[in-house]
Design a protein around this motif. Structure first.
Motif, PDB file in Angstrom:
ATOM      1  N   UNK A   1       1.028  -1.261  -0.010  1.00 10.66           N
ATOM      2  CA  UNK A   1      -0.087  -0.058  -0.073  1.00 10.66           C
ATOM      3  C   UNK A   1       0.715   1.280   0.074  1.00 10.66           C
ATOM      4  N   UNK A   2       2.103   1.326   0.729  1.00  8.05           N
ATOM      5  CA  UNK A   2       2.817   2.429   0.690  1.00  8.05           C
ATOM      6  C   UNK A   2       3.365   2.720  -0.777  1.00  8.05           C
ATOM      7  N   UNK A   3       3.588   1.699  -1.489  1.00  9.51           N
ATOM      8  CA  UNK A   3       4.069   1.761  -2.859  1.00  9.51           C
ATOM      9  C   UNK A   3       3.047   2.392  -3.759  1.00  9.51           C
ATOM     10  N   UNK A   4       1.825   1.895  -3.483  1.00  6.40           N
ATOM     11  CA  UNK A   4       0.638   2.489  -4.184  1.00  6.40           C
ATOM     12  C   UNK A   4       0.674   4.034  -3.950  1.00  6.40           C
ATOM     13  N   UNK A   5       0.557   4.262  -2.643  1.00  9.80           N
ATOM     14  CA  UNK A   5       0.851   5.712  -2.480  1.00  9.80           C
ATOM     15  C   UNK A   5       1.885   6.586  -3.037  1.00  9.80           C
ATOM     16  N   UNK A   6       3.096   6.210  -2.881  1.00  6.24           N
ATOM     17  CA  UNK A   6       3.944   6.841  -3.776  1.00  6.24           C
ATOM     18  C   UNK A   6       3.989   7.195  -5.094  1.00  6.24           C
ATOM     19  N   UNK A   7       3.327   5.962  -5.544  1.00 12.35           N
ATOM     20  CA  UNK A   7       3.357   6.200  -7.161  1.00 12.35           C
ATOM     21  C   UNK A   7       2.158   7.051  -7.428  1.00 12.35           C
ATOM     22  N   UNK A   8       1.074   7.193  -6.472  1.00 12.96           N
ATOM     23  CA  UNK A   8      -0.272   8.280  -6.616  1.00 12.96           C
ATOM     24  C   UNK A   8       0.274   9.425  -6.435  1.00 12.96           C
ATOM     25  N   UNK A   9       1.335   9.712  -5.931  1.00 13.27           N
ATOM     26  CA  UNK A   9       1.801  11.254  -5.522  1.00 13.27           C
ATOM     27  C   UNK A   9       2.606  11.579  -6.957  1.00 13.27           C
ATOM     28  N   UNK A  10       3.000  10.723  -7.946  1.00 10.65           N
ATOM     29  CA  UNK A  10       3.767  11.092  -8.850  1.00 10.65           C
ATOM     30  C   UNK A  10       3.149  11.953  -9.768  1.00 10.65           C
ATOM     31  N   UNK A  11       3.774  13.205 -10.237  1.00 10.90           N
ATOM     32  CA  UNK A  11       2.817  13.907 -11.009  1.00 10.90           C
ATOM     33  C   UNK A  11       2.726  13.492 -12.651  1.00 10.90           C
TER      34      UNK A  11
ATOM     35  N   UNK B   1      -2.724   1.118 -11.608  1.00  5.88           N
ATOM     36  CA  UNK B   1      -3.313  -0.211 -11.659  1.00  5.88           C
ATOM     37  C   UNK B   1      -2.563  -0.951 -11.005  1.00  5.88           C
ATOM     38  N   UNK B   2      -3.233  -1.497  -9.621  1.00  6.77           N
ATOM     39  CA  UNK B   2      -2.932  -2.197  -8.639  1.00  6.77           C
ATOM     40  C   UNK B   2      -3.043  -3.868  -8.900  1.00  6.77           C
ATOM     41  N   UNK B   3      -2.158  -4.526  -9.095  1.00  6.43           N
ATOM     42  CA  UNK B   3      -2.233  -6.086  -9.363  1.00  6.43           C
ATOM     43  C   UNK B   3      -1.718  -6.531  -8.196  1.00  6.43           C
ATOM     44  N   UNK B   4      -2.738  -7.507  -7.424  1.00  6.29           N
ATOM     45  CA  UNK B   4      -2.225  -8.382  -6.279  1.00  6.29           C
ATOM     46  C   UNK B   4      -2.693  -9.621  -6.421  1.00  6.29           C
ATOM     47  N   UNK B   5      -1.578 -10.591  -6.206  1.00  6.63           N
ATOM     48  CA  UNK B   5      -1.732 -11.807  -6.089  1.00  6.63           C
ATOM     49  C   UNK B   5      -1.637 -12.122  -4.294  1.00  6.63           C
ATOM     50  N   UNK B   6      -2.715 -12.812  -3.936  1.00 14.60           N
ATOM     51  CA  UNK B   6      -2.489 -12.968  -2.416  1.00 14.60           C
ATOM     52  C   UNK B   6      -1.486 -13.832  -1.925  1.00 14.60           C
ATOM     53  N   UNK B   7      -1.005 -13.685  -0.747  1.00 17.14           N
ATOM     54  CA  UNK B   7       0.172 -14.513  -0.258  1.00 17.14           C
ATOM     55  C   UNK B   7       0.102 -14.734   1.194  1.00 17.14           C
TER      56      UNK B   7
ATOM     57  N   UNK C   1      -7.744  10.821   0.076  1.00 16.00           N
ATOM     58  CA  UNK C   1      -7.434  12.119  -0.128  1.00 16.00           C
ATOM     59  C   UNK C   1      -6.577  12.394  -1.405  1.00 16.00           C
ATOM     60  N   UNK C   2      -6.275  11.079  -2.209  1.00 19.84           N
ATOM     61  CA  UNK C   2      -5.812  11.275  -3.589  1.00 19.84           C
ATOM     62  C   UNK C   2      -6.987  10.805  -4.652  1.00 19.84           C
ATOM     63  N   UNK C   3      -7.859  11.631  -4.706  1.00 16.66           N
ATOM     64  CA  UNK C   3      -9.038  11.092  -5.727  1.00 16.66           C
ATOM     65  C   UNK C   3      -8.786  11.807  -6.930  1.00 16.66           C
ATOM     66  N   UNK C   4      -7.821  12.541  -7.185  1.00 17.26           N
ATOM     67  CA  UNK C   4      -7.595  13.328  -8.523  1.00 17.26           C
ATOM     68  C   UNK C   4      -7.116  12.314  -9.576  1.00 17.26           C
ATOM     69  N   UNK C   5      -6.497  10.892  -9.151  1.00 15.69           N
ATOM     70  CA  UNK C   5      -6.094  10.034 -10.175  1.00 15.69           C
ATOM     71  C   UNK C   5      -7.039   8.855 -10.147  1.00 15.69           C
ATOM     72  N   UNK C   6      -7.074   7.982 -11.226  1.00 15.87           N
ATOM     73  CA  UNK C   6      -7.925   7.028 -11.500  1.00 15.87           C
ATOM     74  C   UNK C   6      -7.084   5.836 -10.901  1.00 15.87           C
ATOM     75  N   UNK C   7      -7.695   5.135 -10.097  1.00 14.72           N
ATOM     76  CA  UNK C   7      -7.121   3.725  -9.293  1.00 14.72           C
ATOM     77  C   UNK C   7      -7.816   2.645  -9.729  1.00 14.72           C
ATOM     78  N   UNK C   8      -7.207   1.613 -10.294  1.00 12.31           N
ATOM     79  CA  UNK C   8      -7.946   0.410 -10.545  1.00 12.31           C
ATOM     80  C   UNK C   8      -7.150  -0.830  -9.788  1.00 12.31           C
TER      81      UNK C   8
END
Length: 131
Positions: A84-94, A100-106, A124-131
Motif C-alpha cells: 500500500x505504501x508503494x501505491x501511495x508513492x506512485x499515486x503522488x507522482x505527477x 493499476x494495482x495488481x495483487x496476488x494474495x500471499x 485524499x488522492x482522488x484526483x487520479x484513477x485507481x484500478x
C-alpha cells in the motif's frame, strides 16, 4: 423524488470533462501478471516515474522491487502495508495519471488486508484513477 435526483446526477456527470488517463503505473507483487497486463494495455502508455518517486519506493521497499520504470514488481514476501505504501508513492507522482494495482494474495500479504491498506493509502488522492 429519487428518480429526479438520479436524472440530475446523470446530467451533471454527462457535462463533466473526463480527465485523460493515458500514463499508467502498475504496482504488482507478481512479475508474470504485470508482464501480461503490460502486453495488453495499448493504447495507454506506461508512465515514467519521477526520481523522487523512485527514491521514496527505494526507501520504503529497499531492494524488494524490480527498479523498472514504471512496472513495479514486488517480492512475494512484501507485507500489505508495504504494498500500500508503494501505491501511495506512485499515486503522488505527477507523471502518473492512473495506477493499476495488481495483487496476488500471499501469506504475508493477504487480499483483505492489502485491499484495506490500499484504500487507506488512496485516501485524499482522488484526483487520479485507481484500478
Amino acid at each position: 423524488s429519487d428518480v429526479e435526483e438520479l436524472f440530475q446526477m446523470a446530467r451533471l456527470l454527462g457535462n463533466l470533462n473526463a480527465p485523460r488517463h493515458e500514463k499508467v503505473a502498475i504496482v504488482s507483487n507478481s512479475g508474470a501478471l504485470a508482464a501480461e497486463v503490460v502486453s495488453k494495455i495499448s493504447p495507454l502508455k506506461l508512465a515514467s516515474l519521477e526520481p523522487s518517486t523512485r527514491s521514496a519506493l527505494q526507501e520504503t521497499l529497499l531492494d524488494q522491487w524490480s527498479h523498472t520504470n514504471p512496472v513495479l514488481t514486488f517480492c512475494p514476501s512484501l507485507k500489505a502495508s508495504e504494498f500500500a505504501a508503494a501505491v501511495g508513492h506512485v499515486l503522488k507522482d505527477p507523471k502518473v495519471d492512473a495506477v493499476l494495482s495488481l495483487h496476488v494474495p500471499t501469506q504475508e500479504c493477504p487480499s483483505e488486508a492489502t485491499a484495506a491498506a490500499v484504500v487507506e493509502a488512496r485516501a485524499g488522492r482522488l484526483d487520479k484513477l485507481m484500478m
